[in-house]
Write a protein that holds these residues in place. Sequence first.
Motif, PDB file in Angstrom:
ATOM      1  N   GLN A  37      26.179  35.751  48.409  1.00 43.24           N
ATOM      2  CA  GLN A  37      26.586  35.639  49.808  1.00 43.24           C
ATOM      3  C   GLN A  37      27.956  36.267  50.033  1.00 43.24           C
ATOM      4  OE1 GLN A  37      24.875  33.839  52.632  1.00 43.24           O
ATOM      5  NE2 GLN A  37      23.260  34.477  51.229  1.00 43.24           N
ATOM      6  N   ASP A  38      28.881  36.004  49.128  1.00 42.00           N
ATOM      7  CA  ASP A  38      30.245  36.505  49.298  1.00 42.00           C
ATOM      8  C   ASP A  38      30.354  38.003  49.055  1.00 42.00           C
ATOM      9  OD1 ASP A  38      31.170  34.014  49.973  1.00 42.00           O
ATOM     10  OD2 ASP A  38      31.991  33.533  48.007  1.00 42.00           O
ATOM     11  N   VAL A  39      29.758  38.510  47.997  1.00 45.75           N
ATOM     12  CA  VAL A  39      29.930  39.935  47.694  1.00 45.75           C
ATOM     13  C   VAL A  39      29.116  40.818  48.637  1.00 45.75           C
ATOM     14  CG1 VAL A  39      30.505  39.500  45.284  1.00 45.75           C
ATOM     15  CG2 VAL A  39      28.130  40.005  45.906  1.00 45.75           C
ATOM     16  N   LEU A 112      35.111  39.163  30.486  1.00 48.61           N
ATOM     17  CA  LEU A 112      36.157  39.657  31.369  1.00 48.61           C
ATOM     18  C   LEU A 112      37.004  38.478  31.830  1.00 48.61           C
ATOM     19  CD1 LEU A 112      34.392  42.242  33.726  1.00 48.61           C
ATOM     20  CD2 LEU A 112      35.908  42.710  31.812  1.00 48.61           C
ATOM     21  N   ASP A 113      38.244  38.742  32.101  1.00 50.59           N
ATOM     22  CA  ASP A 113      39.123  37.695  32.617  1.00 50.59           C
ATOM     23  C   ASP A 113      40.011  38.323  33.688  1.00 50.59           C
ATOM     24  OD1 ASP A 113      40.440  35.342  33.008  1.00 50.59           O
ATOM     25  OD2 ASP A 113      41.631  35.428  31.167  1.00 50.59           O
ATOM     26  N   PRO A 114      39.892  37.940  34.958  1.00 45.93           N
ATOM     27  CA  PRO A 114      39.048  36.855  35.467  1.00 45.93           C
ATOM     28  C   PRO A 114      37.600  37.296  35.652  1.00 45.93           C
ATOM     29  CG  PRO A 114      40.247  37.820  37.273  1.00 45.93           C
ATOM     30  CD  PRO A 114      40.740  38.506  36.025  1.00 45.93           C
ATOM     31  N   CYS A 115      36.735  36.325  35.824  1.00 48.51           N
ATOM     32  CA  CYS A 115      35.305  36.549  36.016  1.00 48.51           C
ATOM     33  C   CYS A 115      34.755  35.363  36.801  1.00 48.51           C
ATOM     34  CB  CYS A 115      34.611  36.658  34.655  1.00 48.51           C
ATOM     35  SG  CYS A 115      32.888  37.192  34.697  1.00 48.51           S
ATOM     36  N   LEU A 167      33.142  48.749  53.805  1.00 48.57           N
ATOM     37  CA  LEU A 167      33.056  47.852  52.641  1.00 48.57           C
ATOM     38  C   LEU A 167      34.476  47.444  52.284  1.00 48.57           C
ATOM     39  CD1 LEU A 167      31.446  46.450  50.416  1.00 48.57           C
ATOM     40  CD2 LEU A 167      31.641  48.528  49.045  1.00 48.57           C
ATOM     41  N   ASP A 168      34.820  46.199  52.569  1.00 50.91           N
ATOM     42  CA  ASP A 168      36.176  45.701  52.340  1.00 50.91           C
ATOM     43  C   ASP A 168      36.253  45.088  50.944  1.00 50.91           C
ATOM     44  OD1 ASP A 168      38.667  44.498  52.353  1.00 50.91           O
ATOM     45  OD2 ASP A 168      38.527  43.858  54.440  1.00 50.91           O
ATOM     46  N   GLU A 169      36.671  45.888  49.970  1.00 47.71           N
ATOM     47  CA  GLU A 169      36.723  45.425  48.588  1.00 47.71           C
ATOM     48  C   GLU A 169      37.801  44.355  48.386  1.00 47.71           C
ATOM     49  OE1 GLU A 169      36.878  48.536  45.749  1.00 47.71           O
ATOM     50  OE2 GLU A 169      35.192  49.659  46.607  1.00 47.71           O
ATOM     51  N   GLU A 170      38.897  44.440  49.121  1.00 40.93           N
ATOM     52  CA  GLU A 170      39.948  43.434  49.004  1.00 40.93           C
ATOM     53  C   GLU A 170      39.450  42.073  49.476  1.00 40.93           C
ATOM     54  OE1 GLU A 170      43.559  44.561  50.872  1.00 40.93           O
ATOM     55  OE2 GLU A 170      43.878  46.325  49.588  1.00 40.93           O
ATOM     56  N   MET A 175      37.379  36.573  48.141  1.00 44.35           N
ATOM     57  CA  MET A 175      36.283  35.604  48.172  1.00 44.35           C
ATOM     58  C   MET A 175      35.904  35.133  46.775  1.00 44.35           C
ATOM     59  SD  MET A 175      35.424  35.162  51.397  1.00 44.35           S
ATOM     60  CE  MET A 175      33.724  34.638  51.509  1.00 44.35           C
ATOM     61  N   LEU A 176      36.151  35.973  45.772  1.00 46.65           N
ATOM     62  CA  LEU A 176      35.765  35.622  44.400  1.00 46.65           C
ATOM     63  C   LEU A 176      36.788  34.751  43.685  1.00 46.65           C
ATOM     64  CD1 LEU A 176      34.144  38.891  42.990  1.00 46.65           C
ATOM     65  CD2 LEU A 176      33.024  36.844  43.875  1.00 46.65           C
TER      66      LEU A 176
END
Length: 234
Positions: A37-39, A112-115, A167-170, A175-176
């Motif tokens: 939903q978020d991505v 990966l960190d963060p994930c 597409l707003d990657e920021e 959201m993540l």
Amino acid sequence: MPDIRLRIELLDTDPLVWRRVVVPEQINLHRLHELIQDVMGWGDCHLYEFECNGRYYGVPDEWSDRPIALARNAKLKAIAARVKENAFHYLYDFGDGWEHRIIVEATGMEELDPCPRFIGGAMACPPEDIGGTVGYAALKAAATGEQDAHGQELLEGLDGEFDPEALDEEEIADMLEPFQAGFRRLGEAPSEPRQALSKQSQGLDMEQSLKAQGIHNIEELMQVLQGEIDRNRR
């Protein structure tokens, strides 16, 4: 725990709306739903379900015409291990019928960190409640200046603005952040609140002070306190 890389595609969109993410393999399907939903850019306003090899996962419904397992009890690791042709499916909003294909691109990846982490993607997510892919096509046509009556009506409902390539990657990264906090890696210890650190420091100072007075346990402390009470009574 190793990570899994997924490519999420919104079917029947042209150009294709898609996102690529890396997620912890222990994530359950309900949390994966929330991440999708978020991505993607959905509003989490409707029901959903996953399908893998004829099995369905979501929120069990007594009115459903097929068995639906609880998504919270299904781990992505188990699903990824038995997918056919490296893909399973996710349906959002049973009315508009937004069908997604989730491609398992890699498993057993180094952590990966963060994930979870957003890796890439393209095209804007359709707005909610526009009638599925037919409405989305009409909206995009109107946004590019075509005379499409249905599309114009949908565009007006969005105050006349919709960029199908936005597409707003920021925003996705923001959201993540709650997900990343929930899946904090062992190498990154959460910082203690300042108040908690202050209380801990006060406790250590008191312990050192008592030891300096020759008090090493609770019994010795009680004896000292009783002696003070006796002296005050005289």
